[in-house]
Design a protein around this motif. Structure first.
Motif, short mmCIF file in Angstrom:
data_model
loop_
_atom_site.label_atom_id
_atom_site.label_comp_id
_atom_site.label_asym_id
_atom_site.label_seq_id
_atom_site.Cartn_x
_atom_site.Cartn_y
_atom_site.Cartn_z
N ILE A 146 -7.74 3.78 -1.64
CA ILE A 146 -6.71 4.52 -0.95
C ILE A 146 -5.39 3.43 -0.52
O ILE A 146 -4.21 3.94 -1.07
CB ILE A 146 -7.20 4.92 0.66
N SER A 147 -5.71 2.49 -0.17
CA SER A 147 -4.66 1.41 0.35
C SER A 147 -3.84 0.87 -0.81
O SER A 147 -2.57 0.46 -1.08
CB SER A 147 -5.12 0.25 1.13
N THR A 148 -4.49 0.82 -2.14
CA THR A 148 -3.95 0.80 -3.32
C THR A 148 -2.74 1.34 -3.66
O THR A 148 -1.58 1.12 -4.17
CB THR A 148 -4.85 0.35 -4.64
N ILE A 149 -2.90 2.61 -3.69
CA ILE A 149 -2.19 3.82 -3.79
C ILE A 149 -0.92 3.82 -2.88
O ILE A 149 0.18 4.22 -3.44
CB ILE A 149 -2.84 5.17 -4.11
N ILE A 150 -1.39 3.72 -1.59
CA ILE A 150 0.02 3.67 -0.71
C ILE A 150 0.35 2.26 -0.32
O ILE A 150 1.04 2.28 0.62
CB ILE A 150 -0.52 4.53 0.39
N TYR A 151 0.14 1.45 -1.14
CA TYR A 151 0.53 0.13 -0.67
C TYR A 151 2.20 -0.21 -0.54
O TYR A 151 2.75 -0.63 0.46
CB TYR A 151 0.17 -0.96 -1.85
N PRO A 152 2.97 0.60 -1.24
CA PRO A 152 4.38 0.47 -1.00
C PRO A 152 4.66 1.11 0.41
O PRO A 152 5.66 0.50 1.01
CB PRO A 152 4.91 1.51 -2.09
N ASP A 153 4.14 2.26 0.84
CA ASP A 153 4.32 2.74 2.07
C ASP A 153 4.02 1.82 3.14
O ASP A 153 4.43 1.63 4.37
CB ASP A 153 3.34 3.89 2.35
N ILE A 154 2.80 1.02 3.01
CA ILE A 154 2.22 0.02 3.80
C ILE A 154 3.26 -1.10 3.90
O ILE A 154 3.67 -1.57 5.15
CB ILE A 154 0.84 -0.55 3.64
N VAL A 155 3.85 -1.68 2.90
CA VAL A 155 4.75 -2.61 2.97
C VAL A 155 6.27 -2.16 3.51
O VAL A 155 6.49 -2.94 4.56
CB VAL A 155 5.10 -2.96 1.54
N THR A 156 6.54 -0.97 3.33
CA THR A 156 7.77 -0.42 3.94
C THR A 156 7.56 -0.43 5.52
O THR A 156 8.38 -0.85 6.15
CB THR A 156 8.13 0.90 3.57
N TYR A 157 6.39 0.09 6.08
CA TYR A 157 6.07 0.03 7.44
C TYR A 157 6.17 -1.26 7.98
O TYR A 157 6.48 -1.15 9.10
CB TYR A 157 4.83 0.84 7.47
N THR A 158 5.41 -2.10 7.27
CA THR A 158 5.14 -3.52 7.91
C THR A 158 6.45 -4.06 8.05
O THR A 158 6.68 -5.02 9.12
CB THR A 158 4.38 -4.37 6.76
#
Length: 464
Positions: A146-158
């Motif tokens: 899951i986190s691989t696919i949404i990694y860009p979203d996680i980075v933006t949020y971070t």
């Protein structure tokens, strides 16, 4: 070490709804797809659709493929490459790094997905339920997928959270920042990634991945399909046979699979209270205790034997409970988890003391007569500790029989029985009367340590 401790953030993360992760270990939570689906956090509003689009592309490639040897199939295999995203600090891993998808496992998943798709089943949600029919797909791997696919979203949020909290080079010159602006985790060497609390949940699959019955019991549609097909026989099957059945007769059957997927798509999961996880709750309590000035290192402890060291450790918690409002925390904890919380709290908090003084502490060691709560030792010098709350109906059995049985099993006469009173004066009096009588009659008894965890009135209410 919580991320809030590392950056000196107090409770800012909690107020912002940001997960306060443990930097040097994984916390047993996961990005839950159903929670992600309803998230109103700006960076994650399109994340669920991103996941389905990703798997739809793979399903389309597999459907267009004529065999497992052609170019389209190989392209689908290349696209399916979950990575280890260690920066989110989630999972069951006891090491610094999680469990990745190896090439063999990737080939198995894509091969089975091909067989399912070729039955006319093109739901991308098949990949979300892959742990139901695939061997060796565990929580860490599912989280990685899951986190691989949404990694860009996680980075933006971070990066947004870093800006709002002013976590930058100017304010934190001792931290290492990567070129992309993310901060390096000093314990793991990977980036520190933030996640919103509301997309996290306990994974609705048992920690032991050979046991899938919990998942089946919680999914009404799957349970109905199984009951109609095989009924009571299901409970007698081995886990591997159950997964094989689900793959062959549920997910490869277009009608049954459609019913299961449609039910899954409609399912909802309420926001999870992270404090329901005992380990995470206890780690947060240790953080609160440190902030209150409770120290876990005692001077000259190396000169003390295991019994004296155990008393030291227990007195630290006695002080916290009786004089630092620890009683309030214990009283407010879910009743059926209170005793386990205390046991875990002592175990975790004692680690600093134990490691600093050449001692060892074992949590629930079993020497043949069942597990005692703790054993503090240095070589052959051993002390056993049993903890009971006054609300536990077995409190007398613990004092009169369990402690002595455990001491015989461990070949030691050093015993401590901890009785934590939550407001049961009758039981407290009965226990102390028995203990005093045993001492008067020269009977071998454990050291009795009483801890008062009853509700206390505010200091201002006491008369002078």
């Amino acid at each position: 070490m919580f991320v809030s401790e590392y950056f000196g953030l107090d409770d800012e993360l909690d107020k912002m709804g940001v997960f306060d992760c443990v930097l040097d270990n994984d916390s047993r939570f996961f990005i839950n797809l159903m929670r992600l689906k309803v998230s109103d956090v700006p960076e994650f509003k399109d994340a669920y659709q991103r996941i389905n689009d990703y798997f739809s592309e793979i399903a389309t490639l597999l459907n267009a493929s004529d065999s497992k040897e052609d170019k389209l199939y190989k392209t689908a295999f290349k696209r399916f490459k979950p990575l280890e995203i260690n920066g989110i600090n989630l999972g069951f891993s006891e090491s610094k790094h999680g469990a990745a998808f190896g090439e063999k496992l990737r080939r198995q998943v894509i091969s089975d997905a091909f067989d399912i798709v070729k039955k006319g089943i093109l739901y991308p949600e098949i990949f979300q339920l892959v742990s139901l029919f695939e061997e060796n797909i565990g929580p860490d791997r599912l989280s990685d997928m899951i986190s691989t696919i949404i990694y860009p979203d996680i980075v933006t949020y971070t990066k947004r959270i870093q800006r709002e909290l002013k976590l930058n080079k100017e304010n934190y010159p001792d931290c290492i920042f990567r070129e992309d602006g993310l901060i390096v985790n000093p314990y793991k060497g990977c980036e520190i990634l933030f996640l919103p609390i509301d997309i996290l949940h306990e994974l609705p699959i048992a920690q032991c991945w050979d046991d899938i019955d919990r998942v089946v019991s919680e999914n009404e549609n799957i349970r109905r399909e199984i009951n109609e097909a095989i009924g009571q026989e299901w409970s007698r099957w081995y886990a591997r046979d159950k997964k094989a059945y689900l793959k062959e007769y549920i997910f490869k059957d277009p009608e049954r699979c459609s019913r299961v997927i449609e039910g899954y798509k409609k399912s909802e999961i309420e926001k999870y209270d992270l404090n329901l996880d005992i380990d995470y709750f206890v780690e947060k309590l240790i953080k609160v205790m440190k902030k209150a000035g409770i120290h876990f290192v005692v001077e000259n402890a190396k000169r003390k034997d295991s019994f004296e060291a155990a008393i030291d450790v227990l007195n630290i918690f006695k002080e916290w409970i009786e004089y630092n409002k620890g009683w309030d925390t214990i009283q407010s904890a879910e009743s059926k988890k209170r005793e386990k919380i205390i046991q875990r709290l002592v175990h975790l908090g004692a680690k600093n003391y134990i490691s600093a003084n050449d001692l060892d502490i074992s949590f629930e060691p079993d020497a043949g007569r069942g597990p005692v709560d703790f054993k503090v030792s240095r070589g052959g010098d051993k002390t056993i500790v049993e903890i009971k709350l006054s609300t536990n109906d077995q409190y007398l059995h613990g004092y009169e029989e369990q402690v002595e049985e455990y001491s015989r099993a461990e070949c030691t006469d050093k015993m401590i029985y901890v009785f934590i009173d939550l407001g049961n004066p009758g039981r407290l009096k009965k226990l102390t009367n028995i203990h005093d009588a045993n001492i008067k009659n020269d009977k071998k008894v454990p050291e009795l340590l009483l801890i008062d965890s009853t509700a206390k009135a505010a200091a201002s209410t006491y008369s002078k």
